[in-house]
Design an enzyme around this catalytic site. Structure first.
Site, PDB file in Angstrom:
ATOM      1  N   GLY A   1      40.328  16.338  48.601  1.00 59.24           N
ATOM      2  CA  GLY A   1      40.041  17.470  47.739  1.00 59.24           C
ATOM      3  C   GLY A   1      40.907  17.419  46.495  1.00 59.24           C
ATOM      4  O   GLY A   1      41.935  16.740  46.455  1.00 59.24           O
ATOM      5  N   CYS A   2      40.488  18.144  45.470  1.00 58.51           N
ATOM      6  CA  CYS A   2      41.229  18.118  44.205  1.00 58.51           C
ATOM      7  C   CYS A   2      42.608  18.756  44.348  1.00 58.51           C
ATOM      8  O   CYS A   2      43.630  18.153  43.980  1.00 58.51           O
ATOM      9  CB  CYS A   2      40.415  18.797  43.104  1.00 58.51           C
ATOM     10  SG  CYS A   2      39.753  20.425  43.542  1.00 58.51           S
ATOM     11  N   TYR A   3      42.663  19.978  44.876  1.00 59.12           N
ATOM     12  CA  TYR A   3      43.962  20.630  45.060  1.00 59.12           C
ATOM     13  C   TYR A   3      44.879  19.826  45.988  1.00 59.12           C
ATOM     14  O   TYR A   3      46.064  19.628  45.674  1.00 59.12           O
ATOM     15  CB  TYR A   3      43.784  22.036  45.633  1.00 59.12           C
ATOM     16  CG  TYR A   3      43.095  23.042  44.756  1.00 59.12           C
ATOM     17  CD1 TYR A   3      43.631  23.430  43.525  1.00 59.12           C
ATOM     18  CD2 TYR A   3      41.916  23.654  45.178  1.00 59.12           C
ATOM     19  CE1 TYR A   3      43.001  24.387  42.744  1.00 59.12           C
ATOM     20  CE2 TYR A   3      41.284  24.617  44.403  1.00 59.12           C
ATOM     21  CZ  TYR A   3      41.829  24.985  43.185  1.00 59.12           C
ATOM     22  OH  TYR A   3      41.215  25.936  42.418  1.00 59.12           O
TER      23      TYR A   3
ATOM     24  N   THR B   1      45.017  16.685  46.501  1.00 59.30           N
ATOM     25  CA  THR B   1      45.516  15.480  45.842  1.00 59.30           C
ATOM     26  C   THR B   1      46.828  15.776  45.128  1.00 59.30           C
ATOM     27  O   THR B   1      47.804  15.021  45.241  1.00 59.30           O
ATOM     28  CB  THR B   1      44.475  14.930  44.855  1.00 59.30           C
ATOM     29  OG1 THR B   1      43.291  14.558  45.573  1.00 59.30           O
ATOM     30  CG2 THR B   1      45.005  13.721  44.098  1.00 59.30           C
TER      31      THR B   1
END
Length: 310
Positions: free
Chosen positions: A116-118, A120
């Site tokens: 996921g972006c967060y 990462t």
């Protein structure tokens, strides 16, 4: 013969970004379902089973369905961008810089769960400190973050960009995930090597792409003798030789008066910062990335390239 790649969900936000990144490449062959046949389940299953690598850009349940369609076909490898498999021990977690062996795990894997972006950003900051013994068991980690609105997919893009949308969002910045049960918390906990779930407070800003993730720390509650400098040194050592994830020198961080959430828009890299005052009792760790770059599509292409290099 070039390896065949099928993007299942190629018309969504992440899928479109992956196609853009792969445009013009001659080392792979992109398979695609004609627009008129997008809902043809038999054709979809045939495409999935014709691919060397299937990249799933789907909601969780649809991703699980797609994996079932190829489960008996060992010739098909899978990169999934949903949250469905990110803490599944049978899947390699697709954050290549997470530790020194992760890129090789991805190369060898049949199934790769794109991060996921967060997470990462959060894992990129937290895991090196856990591995170095600086962040002790039981520490109450807090993660604060702001993302560009494209992270909410086509629905949020329409809400943010179309003032006539029935559920238009006009706020320049808003918090969500208020019950503290965001779907990214499990992977932050597992892959951040945490023994307790972090408090995670996500938010969205009125900009399309970009992300800031913050992890504030009290030095007095960390391993004895931990300083801003030793935290920075641990991050530098962890990411030594990496090109996609870099640690900003302390002198450069000290000279900054602000961090711009959209600085890395359109890029597939991530920058890590350590902010604070030397000798003080607090530090703030910051990760800067594009939520659709290293936070999604860029990471998927990076993982694909690693798998093709195996």
């Amino acid at each position: 013969m070039a390896p065949k790649i099928f993007i299942d969900g190629e018309h969504g936000t992440t899928g479109l970004q992956i196609r853009t990144r792969m445009a013009g490449r001659r080392d792979v062959e992109l398979l695609s379902i004609p627009e008129a046949e997008r809902r043809n389940a038999a054709m979809r299953e045939d495409m999935l089973n014709s691919a060397d690598i299937a990249i799933l850009c789907l909601p969780d349940d649809a991703s699980k369905e797609a994996v079932q369609m190829v489960s008996a076909n060992n010739n098909v490898r899978v990169i999934d961008t949903s949250t469905a498999f990110r803490v599944n021990p049978g899947w390699a977690y697709g954050f290549a810089e997470m530790d020194g062996a992760q890129a090789d795990r991805i190369k060898a894997a049949r199934f790769v769960a794109n991060p996921g972006c967060y997470p990462t950003g959060a894992i990129g900051l937290i895991r090196p400190l856990r591995a170095a013994g600086l962040l002790p068991d039981g520490y109450p980690v807090t993660v604060n973050a702001v993302s560009g609105y494209t992270g909410g997919g086509k629905q949020m893009i329409a809400q943010m960009e179309n003032p006539d949308h029935p559920d238009a969002i006009t706020a320049p910045h808003f918090l969500y995930g208020l019950p503290l049960t965001h779907k990214h918390v499990p992977e932050m906990t597992v892959h951040g090597l945490l023994d307790r779930a972090p408090i995670f407070s996500p938010s969205v800003g009125k900009f399309a792409q970009g992300m800031i993730v913050q992890v504030p720390l009290h030095l007095g509650d960390l391993a004895e003798g931990t300083t801003m400098e030793s935290i920075h040194a641990a991050l530098v050592a962890h990411y030594a030789g990496q090109e996609i994830v870099t640690v900003v020198p302390l002198a450069e961080s000290k000279a900054l008066s602000r961090v711009n959430a959209v600085e890395l828009e359109g890029k597939d890299t991530m920058k890590l910062f350590v902010f604070g005052t030397p000798g003080a009792s607090q530090v703030n760790l910051v990760a800067l990335l594009d939520n659709l770059g290293k936070g999604a599509s860029g990471a998927a292409v990076q993982n694909m390239d690693l798998m093709l290099a195996s």
